[in-house]
Motif scaffolding. Structure first.
Motif, PDB file in Angstrom:
ATOM      1  N   ARG A 311       0.858  -1.187   0.000  1.00 37.26           N
ATOM      2  CA  ARG A 311       0.000   0.000   0.000  1.00 37.26           C
ATOM      3  C   ARG A 311       0.892   1.234   0.000  1.00 37.26           C
ATOM      4  NH1 ARG A 311      -2.471  -2.953   4.099  1.00 37.26           N
ATOM      5  NH2 ARG A 311      -1.956  -1.396   5.682  1.00 37.26           N
ATOM      6  N   GLN A 313       0.061   4.192   0.221  1.00 37.60           N
ATOM      7  CA  GLN A 313      -0.397   5.187   1.177  1.00 37.60           C
ATOM      8  C   GLN A 313       0.163   4.933   2.573  1.00 37.60           C
ATOM      9  OE1 GLN A 313      -4.675   5.011   0.824  1.00 37.60           O
ATOM     10  NE2 GLN A 313      -4.733   6.906  -0.362  1.00 37.60           N
ATOM     11  N   TYR A 343      -4.967   6.251  -4.370  1.00 39.00           N
ATOM     12  CA  TYR A 343      -3.763   6.888  -3.875  1.00 39.00           C
ATOM     13  C   TYR A 343      -3.877   8.412  -3.943  1.00 39.00           C
ATOM     14  CZ  TYR A 343      -2.003   2.220  -4.740  1.00 39.00           C
ATOM     15  OH  TYR A 343      -1.836   0.860  -4.756  1.00 39.00           O
ATOM     16  N   SER A 344      -3.124   9.059  -3.098  1.00 41.20           N
ATOM     17  CA  SER A 344      -3.051  10.516  -3.096  1.00 41.20           C
ATOM     18  C   SER A 344      -1.684  10.946  -3.586  1.00 41.20           C
ATOM     19  CB  SER A 344      -3.291  11.059  -1.684  1.00 41.20           C
ATOM     20  OG  SER A 344      -2.908  12.407  -1.595  1.00 41.20           O
ATOM     21  N   ASN A 347       1.304  11.326  -0.967  1.00 34.89           N
ATOM     22  CA  ASN A 347       1.754  10.243  -0.102  1.00 34.89           C
ATOM     23  C   ASN A 347       3.260  10.064  -0.096  1.00 34.89           C
ATOM     24  OD1 ASN A 347      -0.767   9.532   0.766  1.00 34.89           O
ATOM     25  ND2 ASN A 347      -1.152   8.225  -1.006  1.00 34.89           N
ATOM     26  N   THR A 378       1.748   9.123  -7.374  1.00 32.07           N
ATOM     27  CA  THR A 378       2.560   8.373  -6.414  1.00 32.07           C
ATOM     28  C   THR A 378       3.254   7.194  -7.082  1.00 32.07           C
ATOM     29  OG1 THR A 378       1.026   8.959  -4.665  1.00 32.07           O
ATOM     30  CG2 THR A 378       2.499   7.109  -4.243  1.00 32.07           C
TER      31      THR A 378
END
Length: 406
Positions: A311, A313, A343-344, A347, A378
């Motif tokens: 992950r 994140q 996702y951002s 991150n 990301t």
């Protein structure tokens, strides 16, 4: 001319039984391609074929066997009659077979509780020197292996599904086991599969803590797979500097109580000097202690690294994944399977080339696979970081929704 014609007629099978005159190993190859009940029927063809059946070493009672037996012979009978007839058929086959039984494979179908008869069958094959035993139990009730199982001293390969292992108090371990796979197996007491064991796979098993003897320095274990087990004592891995372990797969598959026990990377992998192939899932990455950005002792033997369910994140996932990569200077193959989540772009603001130690760049990394990408900023940062830090990279494969890009 007449004599030659007569010879040709004989050669064409008028009086010569070519199959019966084949070498024994070729006859066994023929029998290997027949269902076991048809193999048993060859014993009535002649005295020669009866001798072949006695010495035929492989008995396979698989799904095809049960399908043929139940659907063709007893299709309209009730379950009790089916159970009785199936049990009788297998028992008769074993009774007629007086020679060595080196391979015994039994797929117990659902709704045919053969457990009581199986005790007798396992006693029979233990006497006949079985070397490969595969028992797949589909019944809802786990099958408790009988005491005769623990006397199979010639056993080299074992595969059990939905069974219970309750070793006798004075059981000293198997002498010749090399390959063991246990699926949904419950181990109730301390036991050993022997010092010759090389491959051990434990999938959804309980009682793993009873196998502590296999983490001692004196064993030959080269491959270990543990999937979904909460009874792992991680201190066992910290006492194995002389282990032969080359392949390790640790997969939790879900959040478990084990994750609450923080695992130190240095202590875990610092005691595996021969590790070559490593597979970890995201839940395991979550349980690793986040401290230094690189291991005190690099994993110089590691060539293949598989990380699944990562992950991006999760900073713990990112940190531990990068720590493993930059601590493996001879890494040649890297596979990352990203967890399916949104996702951002913020991150990985701190993830740049400086996070890879200059003196620990994986110079040997040639192939990278990244699966389940969705094309977020990301993920692209991660790809750029790998490209900038792997001078020997020859192939990068990116998979997006079953579409692969090279």
């Amino acid at each position: 001319m007449a004599s030659n014609a007569k010879t040709r007629r004989l050669d064409c099978g008028a009086t010569v039984d070519r199959i019966s005159n084949l070498p024994i190993h070729l006859k066994h190859l023929i029998l290997d391609r027949l269902p076991v009940d048809d193999v048993a029927r060859t014993s009535v063809l002649s005295k020669a074929w009866s001798d072949i059946w006695i010495m035929y070493p492989n008995l396979v009672f698989d799904d095809e066997f049960f399908s043929r037996l139940v659907s063709k012979k007893f299709p309209t009978e009730d379950k009790q009659v089916q159970l009785s007839e199936v049990s009788k058929t297998i028992s008769n086959i074993l009774l007629l077979h007086s020679g060595p039984i080196l391979t015994f494979i039994l797929n117990v179908p659902l709704h045919l509780p053969l457990h009581q008869s199986m005790n007798v069958w396992i006693k029979k094959i233990s006497i006949n020197g079985v070397r490969t035993l595969e028992l797949f139990n589909r019944e809802p009730v786990d099958y408790k292996m009988p005491s005769s199982f623990f006397s199979c001293s010639n056993l080299t390969r074992l595969w059990l599904v939905k069974c219970i292992l309750n070793p006798p108090s004075k059981f000293g371990g198997f002498c010749n086991l090399i390959d063991v796979t246990l699926v949904v197996v419950r181990i109730t007491g301390d036991m050993s599969f022997g010092t010759r064991l090389k491959q051990l796979a434990l999938l959804h098993c309980s009682g793993v803590e009873h196998l502590g003897s296999h983490f001692k320095n004196c064993n030959n274990l080269t491959g270990l797979i543990i999937v979904d087990s909460e009874e792992i004592d991680w201190h066992l891995f910290q006492c194995t500097p002389k282990m032969q372990l080359k392949t390790l797969e640790l997969e939790f598959g879900r959040e478990t109580d084990v994750m609450k026990k923080v695992i130190n990377l240095d202590k875990l992998f610092g005691n595996m000097p021969r590790i070559n192939n490593l597979y970890l899932d995201g839940f395991f990455l979550e349980s690793l202690e986040r401290n230094a950005s690189v291991l005190k002792r690099p994993i110089t033997t590691l060539e293949k690294l598989n990380l699944e369910g990562v992950r991006l994140q999760n900073l713990v996932h990112i940190h531990n994944a990068l720590c493993l990569i930059r601590s493996s200077p001879n890494l040649r193959y890297l596979r990352l399977v990203l967890a399916p989540e949104v996702y951002s772009s913020n991150n990985m603001d701190s993830l740049d080339a400086s996070m890879l130690s200059v003196d620990m760049i994986p110079h040997q990394l040639k192939t990278v696979e990244i699966q389940e990408m969705i094309g977020s900023v990301t993920e692209l940062q991660l790809v750029k970081l790998l490209l900038a830090s792997t001078p020997s990279l020859k192939c990068i494969k990116i998979q997006n929704n079953n579409i692969a890009f090279f």
